[in-house]
Design an enzyme around this catalytic site. Sequence first.
Site, PDB file in Angstrom:
ATOM      1  N   TYR A 236       0.852  -1.194   0.000  1.00 25.82           N
ATOM      2  CA  TYR A 236       0.000   0.000   0.000  1.00 25.82           C
ATOM      3  C   TYR A 236       0.881   1.236   0.000  1.00 25.82           C
ATOM      4  O   TYR A 236       1.896   1.308   0.708  1.00 25.82           O
ATOM      5  CB  TYR A 236      -0.886  -0.002   1.253  1.00 25.82           C
ATOM      6  CG  TYR A 236      -1.810   1.183   1.323  1.00 25.82           C
ATOM      7  CD1 TYR A 236      -3.050   1.154   0.695  1.00 25.82           C
ATOM      8  CD2 TYR A 236      -1.435   2.351   2.003  1.00 25.82           C
ATOM      9  CE1 TYR A 236      -3.901   2.252   0.742  1.00 25.82           C
ATOM     10  CE2 TYR A 236      -2.285   3.447   2.054  1.00 25.82           C
ATOM     11  CZ  TYR A 236      -3.513   3.388   1.420  1.00 25.82           C
ATOM     12  OH  TYR A 236      -4.354   4.471   1.460  1.00 25.82           O
TER      13      TYR A 236
ATOM     14  N   GLU B 165      -3.331   7.634  -4.376  1.00 22.89           N
ATOM     15  CA  GLU B 165      -3.179   6.330  -3.723  1.00 22.89           C
ATOM     16  C   GLU B 165      -2.892   5.217  -4.729  1.00 22.89           C
ATOM     17  O   GLU B 165      -3.461   5.204  -5.826  1.00 22.89           O
ATOM     18  CB  GLU B 165      -4.475   5.998  -2.975  1.00 22.89           C
ATOM     19  CG  GLU B 165      -4.430   4.673  -2.218  1.00 22.89           C
ATOM     20  CD  GLU B 165      -5.822   4.233  -1.752  1.00 22.89           C
ATOM     21  OE1 GLU B 165      -6.063   4.243  -0.537  1.00 22.89           O
ATOM     22  OE2 GLU B 165      -6.650   3.878  -2.606  1.00 22.89           O
TER      23      GLU B 165
END
Length: 379
Positions: free
Chosen positions: A101, A189
Amino acid sequence: MRLHEYQSKQIFGKYSIPIPNGRVASSSGEARQIAEELGGKVVVKAQVLVSGRGKAGGIRLAKSAREAEDLSANILGMELKGLPVRKVLIDETVNIQKELYLCVINDRSMRKPVMITSFAGGVDIEEVSRTTPEKIVKIPINPLLGLRDFQARDMAAGIDLPRELWKSYIEITHNLWNVFVDFDATMAEINPLVITGDQKLVALDGKITIDDNSQFRHPEMTDIRNTDGESPVEIEAQKFGLSYIKLDGNIGCLVNGAGLAMTTMDMIYLSGGTPANFLDIGGGASAERVTAALRIVMLDPGVKSILINIFGGITRCDEVARGILSALNDTPARVPIVARLVGTNSQEARALLKGTSLLSASSIVEAARLAVSAAEGGI
Ligand code: GDP
Ligand code: MN
């Protein structure tokens, strides 16, 4: 403004963040063709602005172009969390070894951007942050200095990233930071950022949110301004610099100033009605802008009456009246309109509107009551 995955990935690609080969399609035939070009084994991904598409059935693997076509036909007919799927992204499949992530986001409590990363990325990242927050590394970034090299290395070390991936990972963090800054993003993101079977890092998903206040700095973005999440009327309003928000009621409002708009809505509620929208035409609005505003309010089929509430200061009531007249000239009103125009040049405005079908009110209370009973068919 939130960008679709395919739009975010296009930007990543330009910033040298590795992405899978792929293209977006609007029909299953187009999807099949793209899948053929990519060699058949592809992933079909619904392009809708919701999170958790994977879990909702919006991401499917296809073993052949034929299957990609079938899956696309199926996904293009779906609604994901209430939003219709109009496009699918066809990407070549990636051999996933591990999902990481990586994200930059404005952290309001820290009052600066923060880079967030984890070795445990993927669809359960929210769960990870709730149950094992120690697996998530957060690095506050000084916006004037930008992401420093040592910070990028701290992140790689913090998630125990295998050494051979550090160089690529550090480049990706810098590139993602550059995307964040260059596009005035509030969030950029990559989830998941995957380690592939052949030990490469690839951005498998992308999510960029751009600060709407920066719109004027990005004329190039108008084309990709997404229309799925916003109503066409809201987009039309933005073109004229009007802040318009659609609501569920039946009284269209056209007001100058956000404070007065709120008060007007309160008055409508107090009088037993419900506003159909919030619309602030702004200070010093020109006749053209008023015309556009009135046209936009009338576009909403739910509108049963319109309340125009103007407190003239810099905004001149006669200018507003001219705007109203011109709008009515183009499209005659299909619902009763109540106008309360007070302040600068209100006399002239009244003279201009004399003889029209407009109902005039002198106080805000009277105006709201009139608009409510008009909406109920009482006038
Ligand atoms: P989200 O659910 O909306 O966040 O969509 P993502 O693009 O993050 O995809 C969700 C999950 O689908 C990923 O975490 C992967 O596990 C899986 N996935 C997405 N693309 C591929 C792919 O190309 N190959 C494989 N094997 N899995 C994929
Ligand atoms: Mn994702």
